[in-house]
Design an enzyme around this catalytic site. Structure first.
Site, PDB file in Angstrom:
ATOM      1  CD  GLU A   1     -10.124  17.211 -38.619  1.00 12.23           C
ATOM      2  OE1 GLU A   1     -11.347  16.897 -38.710  1.00 12.23           O
ATOM      3  OE2 GLU A   1      -9.346  16.718 -39.555  1.00 12.23           O
TER       4      GLU A   1
ATOM      5  CE  LYS B   1      -1.134   1.261 -10.135  1.00 11.95           C
ATOM      6  NZ  LYS B   1      -1.979   1.621  -9.156  1.00 11.95           N
TER       7      LYS B   1
ATOM      8  CE  LYS C   1     -11.279  16.986 -47.866  1.00 12.91           C
ATOM      9  NZ  LYS C   1     -12.126  17.827 -47.235  1.00 12.91           N
TER      10      LYS C   1
ATOM     11  CG  HIS D   1     -21.308  36.339 -30.076  1.00 11.95           C
ATOM     12  ND1 HIS D   1     -22.322  35.873 -29.129  1.00 11.95           N
ATOM     13  CD2 HIS D   1     -21.069  37.564 -29.662  1.00 11.95           C
ATOM     14  CE1 HIS D   1     -22.432  36.803 -28.177  1.00 11.95           C
ATOM     15  NE2 HIS D   1     -21.660  37.727 -28.590  1.00 11.95           N
TER      16      HIS D   1
ATOM     17  CB  SER E   1      -9.249  13.152 -49.032  1.00 10.76           C
ATOM     18  OG  SER E   1     -10.145  12.285 -49.695  1.00 10.76           O
TER      19      SER E   1
ATOM     20  CG  ASN F   1      -2.046  -1.016   1.079  1.00  8.59           C
ATOM     21  OD1 ASN F   1      -1.944  -1.710   0.180  1.00  8.59           O
ATOM     22  ND2 ASN F   1      -2.716  -1.430   2.171  1.00  8.59           N
TER      23      ASN F   1
HETATM   24  N1  ARG Z   1      -1.307  -3.447  -7.432  1.00 14.65           N
HETATM   25  C1  ARG Z   1      -1.789  -2.748  -6.231  1.00 14.65           C
HETATM   26  C2  ARG Z   1      -2.377  -1.415  -6.875  1.00 14.65           C
HETATM   27  O1  ARG Z   1      -2.030  -1.070  -7.879  1.00 14.65           O
HETATM   28  C3  ARG Z   1      -0.868  -2.825  -5.417  1.00 14.65           C
HETATM   29  C4  ARG Z   1      -1.266  -2.613  -3.909  1.00 14.65           C
HETATM   30  C5  ARG Z   1      -1.927  -3.753  -3.513  1.00 14.65           C
HETATM   31  N2  ARG Z   1      -2.477  -3.745  -2.113  1.00 14.65           N
HETATM   32  C6  ARG Z   1      -3.265  -4.595  -1.497  1.00 14.65           C
HETATM   33  N3  ARG Z   1      -3.528  -4.435  -0.207  1.00 14.65           N
HETATM   34  N4  ARG Z   1      -3.635  -5.630  -2.109  1.00 14.65           N
HETATM   35  O2  ARG Z   1      -3.057  -0.905  -5.959  1.00 14.65           O
END
Ligand code: ARG
Length: 443
Positions: A274, A309, A267, A140, A261, A94
């Site tokens: 975009e 992530k 084009k 506008h 195009s 953690n």
């Molecule tokens: N892969 C986990 C994450 O990205 C790591 C932490 C895992 N912790 C746990 N108590 N299972 O969050």
């Protein structure tokens, strides 16, 4: 279970940061005597070797090692045997993931800051080139008042300067080290959190172990800054799309930044602009994804947080592409001043100048001046001419207070050069502002 549980397919991107944090942790464990100095040295050497391996061959993905932390530890065990098992003393995944991810986001911010500086530099160079070039200013999307292209480009400079400040602030706030919070409550081992924080370039250790493992504000701060920056890029991209369209013709994109195009040989499509506009939707979606992930979580860590992530990685990759592409376009886009100049003349863009003159020189209250100018515009429409073509008698016929006065310069050049108020569009003002910006960036 292995599939839903695994994060290694994406969190392998944290390998550098995770190894750096583990090396700092091992050194601290050795230094404090929590583990033997010899074990600490072995762990450190093993981690260095893994770093070399991953640098050369990438991170092996095997779902039986569910995440990057377990993947690295498993390899360390293969390399150095039982001593590897001592690395996880006085820490948990953690605090480990919170530390590695913070380090990753910090590196990401540094990358974005560099890219933003490059874009700002490109904007400054083009604004310098076109400080005195007249274009229509819009409200506008209707022609409103003439401005200079340099001034318009510096408007974006200001936006990106605020974005850079948001990233700086995010970096400053995230720079505290969660390592040592362990699972959530801290640890009974005599760890030295100052030492690991310092080794990893953090300003200090985080103050509350529960917050340390529960908090993803650093990722949200990054995404909020990224979303704001993308939003600005998208507005500029939209202007490029509009300006490159034939009825406008304000710019031509070089071949390198346009596409053809498959059916229409003539084009030149502004695909990159975009896509910047389009990617902004995705980047904003990433921010929303993480906010929704976090909003219902009780303290402390919950596995939902593993989903922190992918949106950050996705947003970062997209933002990097957008910044690079926008910088390339700004550097190389061909502006077409005659088209801009002609458009600036349309739509009675100097009507405000006439109204202002009526106030200033004829002592007429602005509301009445506004009304008189409206009549003058109607007269021009009937004659099919511009305001600058009206004579003193035409205006005196609309309002007798104008009789006998010399009319003001109602050309777009006259209008632009008169707007010398601080922050205004007059070329001399724009050049002054450019000087201020260059000076500030030099420091
Ligand atoms: N892969 C986990 C994450 O990205 C790591 C932490 C895992 N912790 C746990 N108590 N299972 O969050």
């Amino acid at each position: 279970m292995a599939e839903i549980n695994a994060s290694i397919p994406f969190d392998k991107r944290l390998w550098r940061q995770d190894i750096a944090a583990s090396i700092a942790h091992a050194a601290m464990l050795g230094q404090t005597g929590i583990i033997d100095a010899a074990d600490a040295a072995q762990i450190s050497a093993g981690l260095e070797q893994i770093s070399t391996e991953y640098g050369e061959n990438g991170v092996p993905v095997n779902l039986s090692n569910e995440d990057i932390h377990m993947t690295i530890e498993a390899r360390l065990t293969e390399l150095i045997g039982p001593a590897a098992g001592r690395l996880h003393t006085a820490r948990s995944r953690n605090d480990q993931v919170a530390t590695a991810f913070r380090l990753w986001v910090r590196d990401a911010i540094d990358e974005v800051s560099g890219a933003l500086t490059a874009l700002q530099t490109a904007l400054i160079a083009r604004a310098d080139e076109y400080a005195g070039t007249i274009m229509p200013g819009f409200t506008h999307l209707q022609v409103a008042q003439p401005v200079t292209l340099g001034h318009h480009l510096l408007a974006y400079y200001e936006m990106f300067a605020r974005d850079a400040a948001r990233f700086d602030a995010a970096r400053h706030r995230l720079n505290e080290c969660p390592l040592g919070a362990a699972a959530l409550a801290g640890t009974g081992f005599p760890i030295d959190r100052q030492m690991t924080a310092k080794a990893l370039g953090f300003d200090a250790p985080t103050a509350n172990s529960i917050d340390s493992v529960s908090d993803r504000d650093f990722a949200l701060d990054y995404l909020m800054a990224a979303a704001a920056c993308a939003l600005h890029l998208s507005r500029l991209a939209e202007e490029i799309v509009i300006w490159a369209s034939q009825p406008f013709g304000f710019v031509t994109l070089p071949d390198a930044w346009s596409t053809g195009s498959s059916i229409m040989p003539q084009k030149r499509n502004p695909d990159a602009a975009e896509l910047i506009r389009g990617h902004t939707g995705r980047i904003t979606g990433c921010l929303n994804a993480l906010m929704m992930t976090m909003k219902g979580l009780p303290l402390a860590y919950s596995k939902d947080m593993q989903n922190d992530k992918p949106p950050v990685f996705e947003a970062h990759d997209l933002l990097g592409l957008c910044l690079t592409a926008m910088t390339g376009m700004i550097e190389s886009i061909d502006f077409v001043p005659p088209k801009m100049r002609a458009a600036a003349d349309s739509g009675f863009s100097t009507a405000t100048d006439l109204a202002d003159w009526l106030v200033r020189d004829c002592n007429i209250p602005f509301r009445e001046a506004h009304h008189i100018t409206g009549s003058a515009v109607k007269l021009c429409e009937a004659r099919g001419c511009g305001l600058a073509k009206l004579g003193a008698n035409d205006l005196a016929a609309i309002d007798p207070r104008i009789a006998g006065r010399k009319l003001p310069d109602l050309s777009v050049e006259g209008s632009v050069s008169s707007r010398t108020s601080y922050g205004g569009t007059a070329p001399e003002r724009v050049r002054q502002q450019l000087a201020v910006i260059k000076q500030a960036n030099h420091r």
